[in-house]
Design an enzyme around this catalytic site. Structure first.
Site, mmCIF file in Angstrom:
data_model
loop_
_atom_site.group_PDB
_atom_site.id
_atom_site.type_symbol
_atom_site.label_atom_id
_atom_site.label_comp_id
_atom_site.label_asym_id
_atom_site.label_seq_id
_atom_site.Cartn_x
_atom_site.Cartn_y
_atom_site.Cartn_z
ATOM 1 N N THR A 137 50.657 -6.962 -2.642
ATOM 2 C CA THR A 137 51.522 -5.773 -2.582
ATOM 3 C C THR A 137 50.706 -4.548 -3.003
ATOM 4 O O THR A 137 50.003 -3.978 -2.183
ATOM 5 C CB THR A 137 52.779 -5.921 -3.471
ATOM 6 O OG1 THR A 137 52.386 -6.280 -4.798
ATOM 7 C CG2 THR A 137 53.703 -6.991 -2.909
ATOM 8 N N THR A 174 53.778 -16.116 -13.933
ATOM 9 C CA THR A 174 53.799 -14.711 -13.572
ATOM 10 C C THR A 174 53.112 -14.554 -12.232
ATOM 11 O O THR A 174 52.214 -15.306 -11.925
ATOM 12 C CB THR A 174 53.045 -13.892 -14.628
ATOM 13 O OG1 THR A 174 53.487 -14.301 -15.909
ATOM 14 C CG2 THR A 174 53.326 -12.435 -14.467
ATOM 15 N N GLU A 259 47.735 -2.457 -12.123
ATOM 16 C CA GLU A 259 47.845 -1.194 -11.394
ATOM 17 C C GLU A 259 47.113 -0.069 -12.116
ATOM 18 O O GLU A 259 47.513 0.351 -13.187
ATOM 19 C CB GLU A 259 49.316 -0.882 -11.140
ATOM 20 C CG GLU A 259 49.893 -1.878 -10.131
ATOM 21 C CD GLU A 259 51.415 -1.894 -10.075
ATOM 22 O OE1 GLU A 259 51.917 -2.327 -9.042
ATOM 23 O OE2 GLU A 259 52.059 -1.483 -11.035
ATOM 24 N N THR A 386 58.716 5.097 -1.382
ATOM 25 C CA THR A 386 58.292 6.086 -0.378
ATOM 26 C C THR A 386 56.782 6.142 -0.244
ATOM 27 O O THR A 386 56.065 5.537 -1.007
ATOM 28 C CB THR A 386 58.818 7.478 -0.753
ATOM 29 O OG1 THR A 386 58.457 7.749 -2.106
ATOM 30 C CG2 THR A 386 60.306 7.534 -0.608
#
Lengths: 386, 386
Positions: A137, A174, A259, A386
Site C-alpha cells: 500500500t 501485524t 511511513e 485523495t
C-alpha cells in the site's frame, strides 16, 4: 519450492499492481496468526476458517481496499474471491486464503477483482517479485526474504513476502505476511512454529501503535522438498529457526519502511523487575512520540526516554537507571553523563540505532523494533484517500 | 483577589520570560494534583510536601529547564529556590511552592534563577499576564482564565494560568497549572474540589500520549473575598463548578495549543458496556496517530476510528457501531453511510470538531479533548534542544 506466484494491476488502485496470487503445486498444510482487533475484516474471518481446517492451496490478495467494515457484502465478496480463484485453478474454495489491505469501509470493486484473478492466474510463474509488489500500500519498497535449512539432511527452503507500512503495533500479528516452505510440516506443528516465529518478529515491531483490522501472517508448507516430516525435536527447532529468520527479516523491513522513517531503532530494556516490566518500558519508549521525533531529529534528548520509562507502568528506581544510545552511555544512576552530546548525537544519526536501558532492578529483558517519526508520516497519513 | 504576580527574563531561556512569581497577600490553603510518572522532578516532590502541610504563600516557577533527573543537586536547587523566594518575600521556605518545566536532565543555571527571583520580587503587580508568559515553553500563546461565583452571597473569584504544549496525556494531572481564589476553603475541602475539577479537565486532554515528569496543578485559596468558608454542601458544589470551569477553560487552551495543532477535537464515546470501556475507546481514538493525522488532513476516513475502537480493549460489536463527525453520521450499524463524504469532510475541517461514537451496547459514556497531529509537531519536537 513448488510454489507459483503472480502480481497484476486490475484497477483497484489507479496505476500500481493491486492483486497477487500465490499457489502451491501440492496441497499444503497451513497455519496463521491474525489481528487481535475486535473489528476484523471479512477476509481475516475467512482465513481463520481455512486455517482451522488446516489445508490450503492458494492465497489471493488485493491491495488498495481492506474489505473491512463492509458487512454482509464484504463477506459475499470474500467468498466470491475464493470461489473464482478456486475455479480458475481447479481447487475448492475452502482451500483458498483471501487477504485484503487498504482503505476501510468501501465495498470491493468486484469487477476489477474478477478481472484481476483471471489475469493473475494466467501469469503465474516461479518468481514472487510481482506478487510482493502487488500486496503493497504505502510501502516504499517490496519485502521478500528466504533462507535454506535442512530437515533430515534434505535442504528445505522458507520464503516469504510482507507489506507495511502504517498501523503497525505488536498486538499479535501485524501487517500482511505470506510465508511458504517446501518442508513437510503437519498443521498443528506448523502453527506452533509460526506462533514462535511471530512472537520474535511481527510481535516486536511498532510504527505507530495502531493495530489494523486486517493483520494476517500465514504460512503454507507443501512438503515438495522431499524431506522427512517435521514433527518435533531437533527438526522443529531448526525449522522454527529458519521461519523466525525469514519473519524477522521481513519484520525489520516493515519497520525500516515505516511511513517516512529514516532509521531502524532497536529498543532494548534489561534489568527490569521481570519480563513484563521490560516489555512495558520498551513499548513505552518505542511508541513515545517525543522519543520518536527525537530519533528523527537526532538530538540526544535522553530525558524523553526517562519520562517514557517513568510512565510505562514498570517498576522504576530513577537512581538505578542507565541509558545508552548506541555504545554511548548517556545516563548513569539516573543522571546525565557529561561531555557526550556529540558522540551521542552521532550514534542516533545512524541508519540502525540501538536505545538500551538498564533499570538495574532484576533480570527482566525485552526488546522491540521501532522507527523515527518524521514529517513524511504526517504527510502520507493526512491525505490517504485523495 | 489578594494575589500579586510577575514574570521576568533571567537567562534560563535565551530571550523569552522564564521565571514567574505568584504571591498571596495572606496565608492560603493549598491543594495539588501531580504527575503519576514514576520519574518525578525534584520540584514535584517539593510541592507534594508543601501540599501535605496544607498552607502556602507563594509559587515560584521557571521555564526552560525541568530540573528533572538531576539527582541530589536538583533537590538542593529546589530548596534554594524556595528559600530565596521566602527570604525576599519574608515568608518561610515551607510555604513556597516550586515548579519547573523545560528540558530534562540538565542542572538548573542557578545564577540566572537567583537573579530571576530578585527581579520578579521587585516587579510584583496585580496583573498575572507576565507570569502567564513566563511559564510557557513551546506554547504559542499564554493561557489565563477567571470566573466569579458567590459563596454566601459574597462574590469570590477563581483565576488560573496554565502551560502546555507537549507531553500531554490524561494520567492524573497534566501540564503546569496554577489556580488562585479569594474564597476561604480549608485544605482538605480544596483538595476534593481540585480533584473533581481536574478529573473533568486536565484528565480529559491528550496531545501526544506522553506524561511528563513535572505535571503539576495547584490551587491557592486565601479567603480575601471575606466570604464564609466553603466547607461542603451547596457552597462546595458552586465553588467546584467555578474551579472546574476555569480548569476546563485552561485545559481546552492547552489542547488548542497542542504543538502544531489546528483543531480542538472532542471525542465522545457513548453506548459502551460501561464507563471504563467508554474511556478505553475514547482514548484509543484520541491518541491514534492515524486518527490524529486524519483530523489534520480533514479527510473523513472513518475506518481509522473503527480500527481504534476495535483495538481499544472495549467490548465492541461491529454491527452496532455508529460514528458521527460533527452532526454528520458517517457510520450506521458498522457500515459507511453513503453520499456524505463532502459534508463529513467539511465537519472535520472546522476549528472545533466533535467525533462521536455510539457503541450501541450500554450506558457507558466518556469524553476527551484531543487535537490533530501536523508536520509542525514533528518539526518542533525533532529539534527541541538546538
Amino acid at each position: 519450492m513448488g510454489y507459483l506466484a503472480s502480481g497484476v494491476h486490475c484497477g483497484i488502485k489507479q496505476h500500481k499492481r493491486d492483486l497477487a496470487l500465490v499457489v502451491s503445486e501440492a496441497p499444503a498444510s497451513v497455519a496463521g496468526v491474525f489481528t487481535t482487533n475486535r473489528v476484523k475484516a471479512a477476509p481475516v474471518l475467512w482465513c481463520q476458517e481455512v486455517v482451522r481446517r488446516g489445508t490450503a492451496r492458494a492465497v489471493v490478495v488485493n491491495s488498495g481496499n481492506a474489505n473491512a467494515c463492509t458487512g454482509e457484502q464484504g463477506w459475499q465478496d470474500v467468498r466470491e474471491m475464493a470461489e473464482r480463484t478456486a475455479a480458475v485453478l481447479g481447487f475448492s474454495a475452502e482451500e483458498v486464503l483471501v487477504s485484503s489491505t487498504g482503505v476501510i469501509g468501501v465495498p470491493l470493486p468486484m469487477e476489477a477483482v474478477r478481472r484481476g484473478i483471471e489475469l493473475a492466474a494466467a501469469k503465474l510463474s516461479r518468481s514472487g517479485e510481482e506478487a510482493a509488489e502487488a500486496i503493497l500500500t504505502t510501502d516504499a519498497f517490496p519485502k521478500t526474504s528466504a533462507v535454506v535449512t535442512t530437515v533430515g539432511e534434505v535442504p528445505v527452503t522458507v520464503g516469504g513476502m510482507a507489506k507495511g507500512a502504517g498501523m503497525i503495533h505488536p498486538r499479535l500479528a501485524t501487517t500482511l505476511c505470506f510465508l511458504t516452505t517446501d518442508a513437510l510440516v503437519p498443521a498443528p506443528v506448523l502453527q506452533e512454529a509460526l506462533s514462535r516465529a511471530v512472537a520474535a518478529s511481527f510481535n516486536r515491531i511498532t510504527v505507530d501503535g495502531d493495530t489494523s483490522t486486517n493483520d494476517t501472517v500465514v504460512v503454507l508448507a507443501n512438503g515438495r522438498a522431499g524431506a522427512p516430516a517435521v514433527e518435533g525435536g531437533e527438526a522443529l527447532e531448526r525449522f522454527t529457526e529458519a521461519l523466525t529468520a525469514v519473519a524477522q527479516d521481513l519484520a525489520r523491513m516493515v519497520v525500516r519502511d515505516g511511513e517516512g522513517a529514516q532509521r531502524l531503532v532497536q529498543v532494548v530494556v534489561e534489568g527490569a523487575a521481570d519480563e513484563r516490566d521490560a516489555q512495558r518500558a520498551a513499548l513505552a519508549i518505542a511508541t513515545s512520540l517525543l522519543v520518536k521525533t527525537m530519533l528523527h531529529g537526532g538530538e540526544p534528548n535522553w530525558g524523553r526516554v526517562m519520562a517514557a520509562v517513568g510512565y510505562s507502568g514498570a517498576e522504576v528506581d530513577e537512581r538505578r537507571v542507565a541509558v545508552w544510545f548506541g555504545d554511548v552511555q548517556v545516563v548513569r544512576n539516573g543522571l546525565g553523563v557529561g561531555g557526550v552530546f556529540h558522540q551521542a548525537a552521532e550514534a542516533l544519526r545512524r541508519e540502525e540505532v540501538t536505545v538500551r536501558v538498564d533499570l538495574g532492578l532484576g533480570d527482566g529483558r525485552w526488546w522491540v523494533w521501532t522507527c523515527d517519526l518524521g514529517e513524511e508520516y504526517v504527510r502520507i497519513n493526512g491525505s490517504y484517500i485523495t
